[in-house]
Design a protein around this motif. Sequence first.
Motif, PDB file in Angstrom:
ATOM      1  N   GLY A 249       0.821  -1.189   0.000  1.00  0.00           N
ATOM      2  CA  GLY A 249       0.000   0.000   0.000  1.00  0.00           C
ATOM      3  C   GLY A 249       0.861   1.247   0.000  1.00  0.00           C
ATOM      4  N   SER A 250       0.289   2.347   0.461  1.00  0.00           N
ATOM      5  CA  SER A 250       1.058   3.590   0.576  1.00  0.00           C
ATOM      6  C   SER A 250       1.713   3.713   1.932  1.00  0.00           C
ATOM      7  N   ALA A 251       1.031   3.263   2.986  1.00  0.00           N
ATOM      8  CA  ALA A 251       1.615   3.317   4.330  1.00  0.00           C
ATOM      9  C   ALA A 251       2.258   1.985   4.696  1.00  0.00           C
ATOM     10  N   ALA A 252       1.567   0.888   4.407  1.00  0.00           N
ATOM     11  CA  ALA A 252       2.081  -0.451   4.720  1.00  0.00           C
ATOM     12  C   ALA A 252       2.688  -1.065   3.464  1.00  0.00           C
ATOM     13  N   LYS A 253       4.007  -1.180   3.468  1.00  0.00           N
ATOM     14  CA  LYS A 253       4.728  -1.726   2.315  1.00  0.00           C
ATOM     15  C   LYS A 253       5.444  -2.994   2.765  1.00  0.00           C
ATOM     16  N   ASN A 254       4.786  -4.128   2.523  1.00  0.00           N
ATOM     17  CA  ASN A 254       5.272  -5.405   3.055  1.00  0.00           C
ATOM     18  C   ASN A 254       5.740  -6.374   1.985  1.00  0.00           C
ATOM     19  N   LEU A 255       5.519  -6.055   0.730  1.00  0.00           N
ATOM     20  CA  LEU A 255       5.691  -7.066  -0.314  1.00  0.00           C
ATOM     21  C   LEU A 255       7.124  -7.556  -0.445  1.00  0.00           C
ATOM     22  N   GLN A 257       9.535  -7.820   1.748  1.00  0.00           N
ATOM     23  CA  GLN A 257       9.883  -8.716   2.840  1.00  0.00           C
ATOM     24  C   GLN A 257       9.137 -10.045   2.722  1.00  0.00           C
ATOM     25  N   LEU A 258       7.864  -9.992   2.387  1.00  0.00           N
ATOM     26  CA  LEU A 258       7.049 -11.204   2.351  1.00  0.00           C
ATOM     27  C   LEU A 258       7.376 -12.085   1.149  1.00  0.00           C
ATOM     28  N   SER A 259       7.913 -11.482   0.081  1.00  0.00           N
ATOM     29  CA  SER A 259       8.261 -12.270  -1.106  1.00  0.00           C
ATOM     30  C   SER A 259       9.254 -13.376  -0.792  1.00  0.00           C
ATOM     31  N   LYS A 260      10.017 -13.198   0.288  1.00  0.00           N
ATOM     32  CA  LYS A 260      11.007 -14.208   0.671  1.00  0.00           C
ATOM     33  C   LYS A 260      10.361 -15.541   1.040  1.00  0.00           C
ATOM     34  N   ALA A 261       9.085 -15.500   1.409  1.00  0.00           N
ATOM     35  CA  ALA A 261       8.399 -16.731   1.817  1.00  0.00           C
ATOM     36  C   ALA A 261       7.745 -17.453   0.648  1.00  0.00           C
ATOM     37  N   VAL A 262       7.700 -16.816  -0.517  1.00  0.00           N
ATOM     38  CA  VAL A 262       6.967 -17.370  -1.651  1.00  0.00           C
ATOM     39  C   VAL A 262       7.892 -18.224  -2.513  1.00  0.00           C
ATOM     40  N   ASN A 263       7.417 -19.403  -2.865  1.00  0.00           N
ATOM     41  CA  ASN A 263       8.157 -20.275  -3.781  1.00  0.00           C
ATOM     42  C   ASN A 263       7.171 -20.994  -4.688  1.00  0.00           C
ATOM     43  N   SER A 264       7.694 -21.776  -5.615  1.00  0.00           N
ATOM     44  CA  SER A 264       6.839 -22.440  -6.608  1.00  0.00           C
ATOM     45  C   SER A 264       5.882 -23.442  -5.980  1.00  0.00           C
ATOM     46  N   LYS A 265       6.195 -23.901  -4.752  1.00  0.00           N
ATOM     47  CA  LYS A 265       5.333 -24.896  -4.101  1.00  0.00           C
ATOM     48  C   LYS A 265       4.144 -24.271  -3.367  1.00  0.00           C
ATOM     49  N   ASN A 266       4.299 -23.046  -2.904  1.00  0.00           N
ATOM     50  CA  ASN A 266       3.212 -22.467  -2.098  1.00  0.00           C
ATOM     51  C   ASN A 266       2.557 -21.240  -2.726  1.00  0.00           C
ATOM     52  N   ALA A 267       3.058 -20.800  -3.873  1.00  0.00           N
ATOM     53  CA  ALA A 267       2.590 -19.535  -4.443  1.00  0.00           C
ATOM     54  C   ALA A 267       1.118 -19.561  -4.837  1.00  0.00           C
ATOM     55  N   ARG A 268       0.542 -20.734  -5.075  1.00  0.00           N
ATOM     56  CA  ARG A 268      -0.855 -20.800  -5.506  1.00  0.00           C
ATOM     57  C   ARG A 268      -1.821 -20.293  -4.446  1.00  0.00           C
ATOM     58  N   ARG A 269      -1.346 -20.162  -3.205  1.00  0.00           N
ATOM     59  CA  ARG A 269      -2.203 -19.634  -2.144  1.00  0.00           C
ATOM     60  C   ARG A 269      -1.851 -18.184  -1.808  1.00  0.00           C
ATOM     61  N   CYS A 270      -1.116 -17.535  -2.709  1.00  0.00           N
ATOM     62  CA  CYS A 270      -0.693 -16.150  -2.474  1.00  0.00           C
ATOM     63  C   CYS A 270      -1.253 -15.237  -3.568  1.00  0.00           C
ATOM     64  N   LEU A 271      -1.617 -14.036  -3.192  1.00  0.00           N
ATOM     65  CA  LEU A 271      -2.109 -13.045  -4.140  1.00  0.00           C
ATOM     66  C   LEU A 271      -1.673 -11.660  -3.685  1.00  0.00           C
ATOM     67  N   PHE A 272      -1.885 -10.669  -4.545  1.00  0.00           N
ATOM     68  CA  PHE A 272      -1.453  -9.302  -4.254  1.00  0.00           C
ATOM     69  C   PHE A 272      -2.649  -8.416  -3.901  1.00  0.00           C
ATOM     70  N   VAL A 273      -2.421  -7.494  -2.980  1.00  0.00           N
ATOM     71  CA  VAL A 273      -3.446  -6.494  -2.634  1.00  0.00           C
ATOM     72  C   VAL A 273      -2.756  -5.158  -2.381  1.00  0.00           C
ATOM     73  N   CYS A 291       2.815  -4.121  -7.810  1.00  0.00           N
ATOM     74  CA  CYS A 291       3.096  -5.321  -6.999  1.00  0.00           C
ATOM     75  C   CYS A 291       3.821  -6.377  -7.834  1.00  0.00           C
ATOM     76  N   VAL A 292       3.348  -6.593  -9.050  1.00  0.00           N
ATOM     77  CA  VAL A 292       3.969  -7.605  -9.911  1.00  0.00           C
ATOM     78  C   VAL A 292       5.410  -7.225 -10.219  1.00  0.00           C
ATOM     79  N   ARG A 293       5.648  -5.965 -10.530  1.00  0.00           N
ATOM     80  CA  ARG A 293       7.023  -5.525 -10.808  1.00  0.00           C
ATOM     81  C   ARG A 293       7.928  -5.721  -9.592  1.00  0.00           C
ATOM     82  N   LEU A 294       7.433  -5.358  -8.411  1.00  0.00           N
ATOM     83  CA  LEU A 294       8.224  -5.546  -7.197  1.00  0.00           C
ATOM     84  C   LEU A 294       8.532  -7.017  -6.953  1.00  0.00           C
ATOM     85  N   ALA A 295       7.529  -7.865  -7.133  1.00  0.00           N
ATOM     86  CA  ALA A 295       7.724  -9.297  -6.901  1.00  0.00           C
ATOM     87  C   ALA A 295       8.779  -9.867  -7.849  1.00  0.00           C
TER      88      ALA A 295
END
Length: 592
Positions: A249-255, A257-273, A291-295
Amino acid sequence: MKISEPSGTKWSRKIAAAAKRELADIVIINGRIIDVFNQTIISGDVAITDGLIVGIGEYEGHVTIDAKDRFICPGFIDGHVHIESAMLPPNEFAKVVLPHGVTTVIADPHEIANVCGEAGLDYMIASSEDIPLEVYFMLPSCVPATPFENAGARLDAEQLAPYYKHGRVLGLGEVMNAPAVISGEAAMLDKLISASSQGKLIDGHAAGLHADAINVYMTADIRTDHECTEPAEVLDRLSRGMYVMLREGSAAKNLKQLSKAVNSKNARRCLFVTDDRHLDDLMEEGSIDHCVRLAIAEGIEPLLAIQMATLNAAECFGLRNKGAIAPGYAADLIFLHQLEEVTISQVYKAGKLVADEGEFLESCTPSPAVQAPMGLMDSIRMLPVSGQDLQITFQNIPAVANIIEIIPNSILTRHLVEEVDIADTADTGGGRRFQPSTVKDQLKMIVVERHKATGNVGVGILKGLGIASGAIVSTIAHDSHNVVAAGTNDADLLLGLHTIQEIKGGIVVIDKGKVLASLSLPVAGLLSDQDHRLVSKQLTALNDALRSIGFQGDFNPFLTLSFLALPVIPEIKLTDRGLFHVRNFEPIGVEV
């Protein structure tokens, strides 16, 4: 059951086009199609009839569009957004996000609902009809957000239940009152049961919750969370079956840091907001495309990132015909010049061109915006505030205070205990008044109740805003949206409060007794009734005024200030009733 003639005719047309007995309405040729199911690039014509993709292969149509070797991507889906944070009504919001490839959003209107209740919900639903952006809703679960402050309305299960019949209402919005869920509080259970019994979805808001609390949320049929700030939290929630929304978001920018937890095995349960994103950030950086560019920059494969922004979001919310380029799916499409850079050329909604090279096509403008009812245009109801109301007194020397410290680009705060400057005064019964200090970066912060003229004024001390003079004042103060302000002196704070009343809500920057810049938000004190380009210019003036009073930070001070009044996000916040310690879930005094 006999199908009505119009529906039967529509089905006949699309089936005939898919079977090539009839020409498709539109055929897109020479495109590189992103297959989100297999995460690969395929070739073929894309046939579209009645806004629906009816085939991929070799087709002929009444209209042929040459993609010119560009990538064809499904339209992006924002899985959780408060449209009000862009300070625009839905029709103007659509003009901003469509050029960024966002064709569908899942909106939670709990900002306007906390001010105006059912009237706010009715306005947001009505004003999002017949616009080129598809807007679905999750009903606000926490109005008021907490019992520790004063909001403008109350919505219980009884008031929410009729809205589930609306075709664009998907479920119950972010459940942020975790103690009520965990303790099985009756009113919260009523809301959860009402949504679940009707087969509706329930969004979570699990800020700072440990694994045992996630067990409770999942058991209560709450299936998503957008409040993760650390990779370990992502893994905790995924392992218990949640969808995890990676927020930028504009105040909360977490993507990042959180991208470190995403991999090909678990990404199907992840989405962007985006959750809460200011208009200037939307226009300059983008929305889900950002979000896509950052990821991708953080190492997530481009096609995987696109899958997260499209198919995953659609499946999370049960949108069966969204999120992919395949027969039977809506023709919500993005043409990309470059894949990894996510450079958007054109955007199509239901097969109709709505944005071209970053510009919204005015030919797609819907009918005039729905007029906000008078109740929404008259939402600033506060008693006069005096200088005496703003005082913070200390009895002890040295004066030691509980202080809110800003964490840049986060809606979390730190609880500090520091010595503060004071001055002896004759009219405080022997007490000593807090003196703001720009040297120590200790400013005065206030929250004034503005819905029911209670006269409540919460006062506290803020560190980390980084202004050298003046004050900033706003009616955007999550989630109760009282008036929130921070400043270096009482005179400018009081002028800011007076100005806010004059403009019927909004944001102002004050310095040395003058209004440097202002943005009027007359619809519930949250939304402008002006064109988004004019609002953008006013935001630019506000940002210029901020720099003139010494702000040099790399975060959004307006949005940051707005979240300092939200007592469900750790660690310490200020409401119209005073300081609140979120982790201990209790009010605390300013003086230690």
